[in-house]
Design a protein around this motif. Structure first.
Motif, mmCIF file in Angstrom:
data_model
loop_
_atom_site.group_PDB
_atom_site.id
_atom_site.type_symbol
_atom_site.label_atom_id
_atom_site.label_comp_id
_atom_site.label_asym_id
_atom_site.label_seq_id
_atom_site.Cartn_x
_atom_site.Cartn_y
_atom_site.Cartn_z
ATOM 1 N N LEU A 108 1.687 30.349 1.740
ATOM 2 C CA LEU A 108 1.754 29.064 2.409
ATOM 3 C C LEU A 108 2.451 28.081 1.489
ATOM 4 O O LEU A 108 2.396 28.223 0.264
ATOM 5 N N ARG A 109 3.061 27.069 2.095
ATOM 6 C CA ARG A 109 3.680 26.004 1.316
ATOM 7 C C ARG A 109 3.112 24.673 1.789
ATOM 8 O O ARG A 109 3.275 24.312 2.952
ATOM 9 N N LEU A 110 2.470 23.981 0.860
ATOM 10 C CA LEU A 110 1.934 22.664 1.151
ATOM 11 C C LEU A 110 2.940 21.593 0.744
ATOM 12 O O LEU A 110 3.665 21.758 -0.242
ATOM 13 N N SER A 111 2.946 20.515 1.505
ATOM 14 C CA SER A 111 3.792 19.364 1.188
ATOM 15 C C SER A 111 2.948 18.113 1.167
ATOM 16 O O SER A 111 1.951 18.007 1.886
ATOM 17 N N CYS A 112 3.350 17.164 0.358
ATOM 18 C CA CYS A 112 2.670 15.870 0.283
ATOM 19 C C CYS A 112 3.751 14.815 0.088
ATOM 20 O O CYS A 112 4.409 14.793 -0.952
ATOM 21 N N ALA A 113 3.914 13.967 1.083
ATOM 22 C CA ALA A 113 4.949 12.941 1.047
ATOM 23 C C ALA A 113 4.325 11.564 0.867
ATOM 24 O O ALA A 113 3.411 11.192 1.621
ATOM 25 N N ALA A 114 4.840 10.837 -0.092
ATOM 26 C CA ALA A 114 4.372 9.479 -0.352
ATOM 27 C C ALA A 114 5.303 8.470 0.296
ATOM 28 O O ALA A 114 6.520 8.656 0.307
ATOM 29 N N SER A 115 4.711 7.421 0.841
ATOM 30 C CA SER A 115 5.515 6.362 1.449
ATOM 31 C C SER A 115 4.811 5.023 1.256
ATOM 32 O O SER A 115 3.630 4.978 0.916
ATOM 33 N N GLY A 116 5.567 3.942 1.475
ATOM 34 C CA GLY A 116 4.980 2.612 1.354
ATOM 35 C C GLY A 116 5.625 1.834 0.232
ATOM 36 O O GLY A 116 6.797 1.979 -0.073
ATOM 37 N N SER A 117 4.794 1.036 -0.417
ATOM 38 C CA SER A 117 5.261 0.104 -1.428
ATOM 39 C C SER A 117 5.387 0.793 -2.789
ATOM 40 O O SER A 117 4.640 0.517 -3.727
ATOM 41 N N ILE A 118 6.359 1.679 -2.896
ATOM 42 C CA ILE A 118 6.503 2.512 -4.091
ATOM 43 C C ILE A 118 7.571 1.966 -5.015
ATOM 44 O O ILE A 118 8.711 1.801 -4.615
ATOM 45 N N GLN A 169 0.833 -1.204 0.000
ATOM 46 C CA GLN A 169 0.000 0.000 0.000
ATOM 47 C C GLN A 169 0.863 1.247 0.000
ATOM 48 O O GLN A 169 2.032 1.205 0.338
ATOM 49 N N VAL A 170 0.230 2.334 -0.419
ATOM 50 C CA VAL A 170 0.909 3.623 -0.489
ATOM 51 C C VAL A 170 0.111 4.625 0.338
ATOM 52 O O VAL A 170 -1.119 4.645 0.286
ATOM 53 N N GLN A 171 0.806 5.437 1.090
ATOM 54 C CA GLN A 171 0.182 6.486 1.889
ATOM 55 C C GLN A 171 0.713 7.845 1.440
ATOM 56 O O GLN A 171 1.900 7.987 1.141
ATOM 57 N N LEU A 172 -0.192 8.818 1.417
ATOM 58 C CA LEU A 172 0.186 10.199 1.139
ATOM 59 C C LEU A 172 -0.155 11.028 2.362
ATOM 60 O O LEU A 172 -1.294 10.996 2.836
ATOM 61 N N VAL A 173 0.808 11.756 2.867
ATOM 62 C CA VAL A 173 0.594 12.594 4.048
ATOM 63 C C VAL A 173 0.855 14.044 3.675
ATOM 64 O O VAL A 173 1.961 14.384 3.239
ATOM 65 N N GLU A 174 -0.171 14.855 3.856
ATOM 66 C CA GLU A 174 -0.074 16.268 3.527
ATOM 67 C C GLU A 174 0.198 17.092 4.781
ATOM 68 O O GLU A 174 -0.207 16.725 5.891
ATOM 69 N N SER A 175 0.827 18.231 4.564
ATOM 70 C CA SER A 175 1.056 19.166 5.661
ATOM 71 C C SER A 175 1.190 20.569 5.097
ATOM 72 O O SER A 175 1.369 20.738 3.885
ATOM 73 N N LEU A 197 5.412 -1.737 -5.826
ATOM 74 C CA LEU A 197 6.413 -2.800 -5.968
ATOM 75 C C LEU A 197 5.789 -4.085 -6.485
ATOM 76 O O LEU A 197 6.491 -4.940 -7.026
ATOM 77 N N SER A 198 4.469 -4.228 -6.330
ATOM 78 C CA SER A 198 3.772 -5.397 -6.873
ATOM 79 C C SER A 198 3.174 -5.094 -8.242
ATOM 80 O O SER A 198 2.281 -5.801 -8.705
ATOM 81 N N SER A 199 3.656 -4.003 -8.850
ATOM 82 C CA SER A 199 3.298 -3.636 -10.227
ATOM 83 C C SER A 199 1.864 -3.177 -10.413
ATOM 84 O O SER A 199 1.339 -3.225 -11.528
ATOM 85 N N GLN A 200 1.225 -2.734 -9.335
ATOM 86 C CA GLN A 200 -0.092 -2.111 -9.472
ATOM 87 C C GLN A 200 0.109 -0.643 -9.830
ATOM 88 O O GLN A 200 0.925 0.053 -9.214
ATOM 89 N N ASP A 201 -0.665 -0.182 -10.789
ATOM 90 C CA ASP A 201 -0.563 1.197 -11.253
ATOM 91 C C ASP A 201 -1.880 1.913 -10.927
ATOM 92 O O ASP A 201 -2.911 1.564 -11.503
ATOM 93 N N ARG A 202 -1.827 2.893 -10.032
ATOM 94 C CA ARG A 202 -3.060 3.580 -9.675
ATOM 95 C C ARG A 202 -2.754 4.950 -9.086
ATOM 96 O O ARG A 202 -1.582 5.275 -8.821
#
Length: 120
Positions: free
Chosen positions: A18-28, A1-7, A102-107
């Motif tokens: 303002l400056r927004l950030s969005c960090a992706a983590s997980g099975s990338i 799974q992939v998670q996106l965390v905004e701040s 990493l499991s080749s899912q594209d979404r």
């Protein structure tokens, strides 16, 4: 799974920044286009800006010249620098990222949203 965390959202006066950030983590595996959307109360989400994997930006006319999108690939992070903010920019801002896992899912994945309020 992939998670996106905004701040980075919050309350700012008209003309402020303002400056927004969005960090992706997980099975990338790979990250492609990264996007920002916003949603006004009672309205559908609208596209704000995009940046391609090669770093090419595009903007909605309503934010062109005031907002800047950028990405830091080493951190799987996309940013939205918002300058000259107006009360009509008040909305919940969401990041949206296309990922091949990493499991080749594209979404596409969505962040949780961050509130931006422009008011004096």
């Amino acid at each position: 799974q992939v998670q996106l965390v905004e701040s980075g959202g919050g309350l700012v006066q008209p003309g402020g920044s303002l400056r927004l950030s969005c960090a992706a983590s997980g099975s990338i595996g790979s990250i492609y286009g990264m996007h920002w959307y916003r949603q006004f109360p009672g309205k559908q989400r609208e596209w704000v800006a995009s940046i391609s994997s090669g770093g090419n930006p595009n903007y909605a006319d309503s934010v062109k010249g005031r907002f800047a999108i950028s990405r830091e690939n080493a951190k799987n992070t996309v940013y939205l620098q918002m300058n000259s903010l107006k009360p009509e920019d008040t909305a919940v801002y969401y990041c949206n990222v296309r990922v091949t896992t990493l499991s080749s899912q594209d979404r596409f994945y969505w962040g949780q949203g961050t509130q931006v309020t422009v008011s004096s």
